[in-house]
Design an enzyme around this catalytic site. Structure first.
Site, PDB file in Angstrom:
ATOM      1  N   GLU A 211      30.808  32.641  41.376  1.00  6.45           N
ATOM      2  CA  GLU A 211      30.738  32.081  40.027  1.00  6.45           C
ATOM      3  C   GLU A 211      32.104  31.576  39.582  1.00  6.45           C
ATOM      4  OE1 GLU A 211      29.582  35.522  37.847  1.00  6.45           O
ATOM      5  OE2 GLU A 211      27.752  35.847  39.008  1.00  6.45           O
ATOM      6  N   LYS A 213      35.260  31.370  37.513  1.00  4.89           N
ATOM      7  CA  LYS A 213      35.979  32.332  36.671  1.00  4.89           C
ATOM      8  C   LYS A 213      36.586  31.571  35.505  1.00  4.89           C
ATOM      9  CE  LYS A 213      39.212  36.193  36.770  1.00  4.89           C
ATOM     10  NZ  LYS A 213      39.654  35.935  35.383  1.00  4.89           N
ATOM     11  N   ARG A 218      36.454  37.729  27.199  1.00  6.18           N
ATOM     12  CA  ARG A 218      35.259  38.483  27.611  1.00  6.18           C
ATOM     13  C   ARG A 218      34.501  38.946  26.375  1.00  6.18           C
ATOM     14  NH1 ARG A 218      34.594  41.710  32.407  1.00  6.18           N
ATOM     15  NH2 ARG A 218      32.374  42.232  32.583  1.00  6.18           N
ATOM     16  N   ARG A 233      35.834  43.059  25.134  1.00 10.43           N
ATOM     17  CA  ARG A 233      35.880  43.960  26.290  1.00 10.43           C
ATOM     18  C   ARG A 233      36.360  45.343  25.891  1.00 10.43           C
ATOM     19  NH1 ARG A 233      39.281  41.815  30.836  1.00 10.43           N
ATOM     20  NH2 ARG A 233      39.125  43.940  31.603  1.00 10.43           N
ATOM     21  N   GLU A 262      31.551  35.130  28.597  1.00 12.22           N
ATOM     22  CA  GLU A 262      32.859  34.688  28.110  1.00 12.22           C
ATOM     23  C   GLU A 262      32.682  33.787  26.899  1.00 12.22           C
ATOM     24  OE1 GLU A 262      36.126  34.937  29.490  1.00 12.22           O
ATOM     25  OE2 GLU A 262      35.524  36.294  31.110  1.00 12.22           O
ATOM     26  N   PHE A 304      27.180  35.435  32.342  1.00  8.61           N
ATOM     27  CA  PHE A 304      27.060  35.590  33.792  1.00  8.61           C
ATOM     28  C   PHE A 304      26.275  36.834  34.193  1.00  8.61           C
ATOM     29  CE2 PHE A 304      31.399  37.004  32.547  1.00  8.61           C
ATOM     30  CZ  PHE A 304      31.251  38.377  32.750  1.00  8.61           C
ATOM     31  N   LYS A 382      37.668  39.039  42.314  1.00  9.50           N
ATOM     32  CA  LYS A 382      38.171  37.835  41.658  1.00  9.50           C
ATOM     33  C   LYS A 382      39.160  37.138  42.580  1.00  9.50           C
ATOM     34  CE  LYS A 382      41.435  40.640  38.952  1.00  9.50           C
ATOM     35  NZ  LYS A 382      41.844  41.030  37.588  1.00  9.50           N
TER      36      LYS A 382
END
Length: 513
Positions: A211, A213, A218, A233, A262, A304, A382
């Site tokens: 996906e 980034k 977040r 977050r 996001e 996501f 990541k």
């Protein structure tokens, strides 16, 4: 019988004295078993280096000014300390700094020397005893005779280790096992571990969802009984700041839902806005302190993952299932672009498209794994480019807290032009990241040798020492004369093999914009 704060200081010292995890857990568990119900939350907070109600507006300077002789006998209780810190935090208005100082000095005057050391570590955010949340979670499990996996899961579902510890030690396993994700109550987000490239990430995950980034903020969006709430977050409620995202979630089909994603600023052509612009809009408040919808409304949601849908939590389902549920519930324009692959070449090409579109990189997520709230699991990786620059140290600041006595925070400069004879430099940022104790000792000696002056805690040095700095990118800045600042800068190594004439230029740094 009330528990003395001195008992916490004793346990903290015991934990700090051993490097063995099992010994740390045993020492903490022994203390936890003795606590009264109202003592559990503050004790767990104190022993993990935090405060039950968060920061109290007192820093190292105030701590230094509040130094008093230690008490000879332990009389402070855990609850008294918690109540006093809450009182300090709630002291505001004219003269509040003075009033907080008086309260802090009074508290410290009643504390023994071990208690003063523990309080200084907690208030200053420098408690280093090896009892972070992971060790404390195991200790709570041992004290309550509940499997550690159950405690970990409950803490993730509640987003609150303090409340979970209290529940475990007062109500037992049945109450802990009964906790589940509920729309409207945020959970700690799942986190990713870094990988150097997509090929190694795919080796770790197997077949994966790859996906984009996004370089945004977040968020976790909840819709419960038709009401939408949006959390950061860190589980802060920011619903009123994000009207467009609230509207997006409110219009989704179905009933209760929980989404992970996001918040991102998007330009007219669909490209992402700069990270600093997104974060500026994300935190924008008007002059009277109310949310500024005019700026926050510029942020859009890109999701996501899905954690709850169709009346049931789905976070324990494998990502392959959650991915399909997400596609069924959320329109494509509000989903993060992704592909499913195990082919490294296909993933590399997808990474290239993400970078070309102005994003950070990609996430590589194992399709067979559940959503592990609050954990940095191996199944999420990541991958993003890391840029390095050879820069010159222009000044360095004396550290405080654990770094007191060492030169720590570097002022970094790039050469102002490509001319090899140019000895002028443009400051592009600061960093204290990436430094081991050995490196701190070395640079303290090195920069005292290069010192040409001092302004308070800032030591100015001859611009001779080159340091290799890793960064995630650069951003526009009005703070520095070159109009650009490094993002997430950290020391990679010192380059004593290079001279200042070999350093990168300000144009090299600007090229990342």
């Amino acid at each position: 019988m009330p528990t003395l704060f001195d008992d916490l200081a004793t346990a903290s010292a015991l934990v700090a004295s051993t490097s063995k995890r099992n010994a740390k857990v045993a020492a903490l568990a022994a203390l936890l078993r003795r606590l009264e119900p109202d003592e559990v939350a503050p004790a767990v907070a104190f022993l993990t280096g935090s405060m039950p109600g968060g920061r109290i507006g007192v820093g190292w300077a105030a701590l230094a000014n509040a130094r008093v002789d230690a008490a000879t006998a332990a009389t402070l209780t855990v609850v008294e300390v918690a109540d006093t810190l809450a009182l300090i935090a709630g002291t505001t208005g004219t003269g509040s700094s003075r009033d907080r100082q008086v309260l802090l000095s009074s508290l410290l005057s009643r504390a023994t020397m071990p208690e003063q050391r523990l309080l200084a570590g907690i208030i200053g955010g420098e408690l280093r005893q090896g009892a972070l949340d992971g060790v404390m979670t195991s200790a709570v499990a041992a004290a309550a005779d509940v499997p550690v996996a159950s405690i970990r899961r409950a803490a993730m579902m509640s987003g609150d280790l303090l409340a979970t510890a209290t529940l475990a030690l007062t109500a037992g396993r049945s109450a802990i096992d009964g906790m589940s994700l509920e729309p409207g109550r945020p959970v700690l987000p799942m986190l990713a571990s870094p990988s150097t490239d997509v090929a190694s990430a795919l080796v770790a995950t197997g077949p994966a969802s790859v996906e984009w980034k996004l370089d945004g903020a977040r968020i976790q969006a909840h819709r419960a009984g038709g009401e939408v709430r949006v959390f950061t977050r860190n589980l802060n409620d920011v619903t009123d700041r994000l009207p467009l995202i609230v509207e997006t979630v409110a219009r989704l089909p179905g009933g209760d839902i929980v989404l992970d994603g996001e918040a991102l600023g998007v330009q007219d052509d669909g490209s992402p806005r700069r990270f600093q612009d997104t974060m500026g809009d994300f935190g924008a408040l008007s002059i009277d302190g109310e949310p500024n919808g005019g700026r926050g409304s510029a942020l859009r949601a890109f999701f996501f993952d899905i954690l709850h849908v169709g009346g049931s939590p789905v976070h324990d389902e494998p990502l392959a299932v959650r991915r399909q549920l997400l596609h069924d519930a959320v329109p494509v324009q509000h989903r993060v672009p992704s592909i499913v692959t195990v082919d490294a070449l296909e993933a590399v090409a997808f990474l290239g498209r993400a970078i070309a579109a102005g994003h950070e990189g990609v996430m590589v997520k194992g399709l067979d794994r559940p959503y592990e709230a609050g954990r940095r699991g191996a199944s999420w990786r990541k991958v993003k480019p890391v840029y390095t620059f050879d820069l010159v140290v222009l000044a360095i600041e004396w550290g405080h807290g654990r770094r007191a006595g060492w030169l720590s925070n570097l002022h970094l400069g790039a050469r102002s032009s490509d001319r090899s004879d140019d000895r002028s430099f443009v400051m592009v940022g600061k960093t204290f990241k990436g430094m081991t104790d050995e490196l701190l000792r070395w640079q303290t000696d090195r920069f005292q040798e290069l010192q040409i002056g001092q302004d308070g805690h800032v030591v100015h040095v001859r611009p001779e020492q080159v340091v290799e700095i890793a960064v995630d990118g650069a951003q526009m800045s009005t703070r520095y004369p070159g109009g650009v600042a490094l993002r997430f800068a950290r020391v990679k190594r010192y380059r004593s093999d290079k001279s200042a004439a070999d350093a990168d230029t300000i144009d090299d740094v600007r090229a990342l914009l």
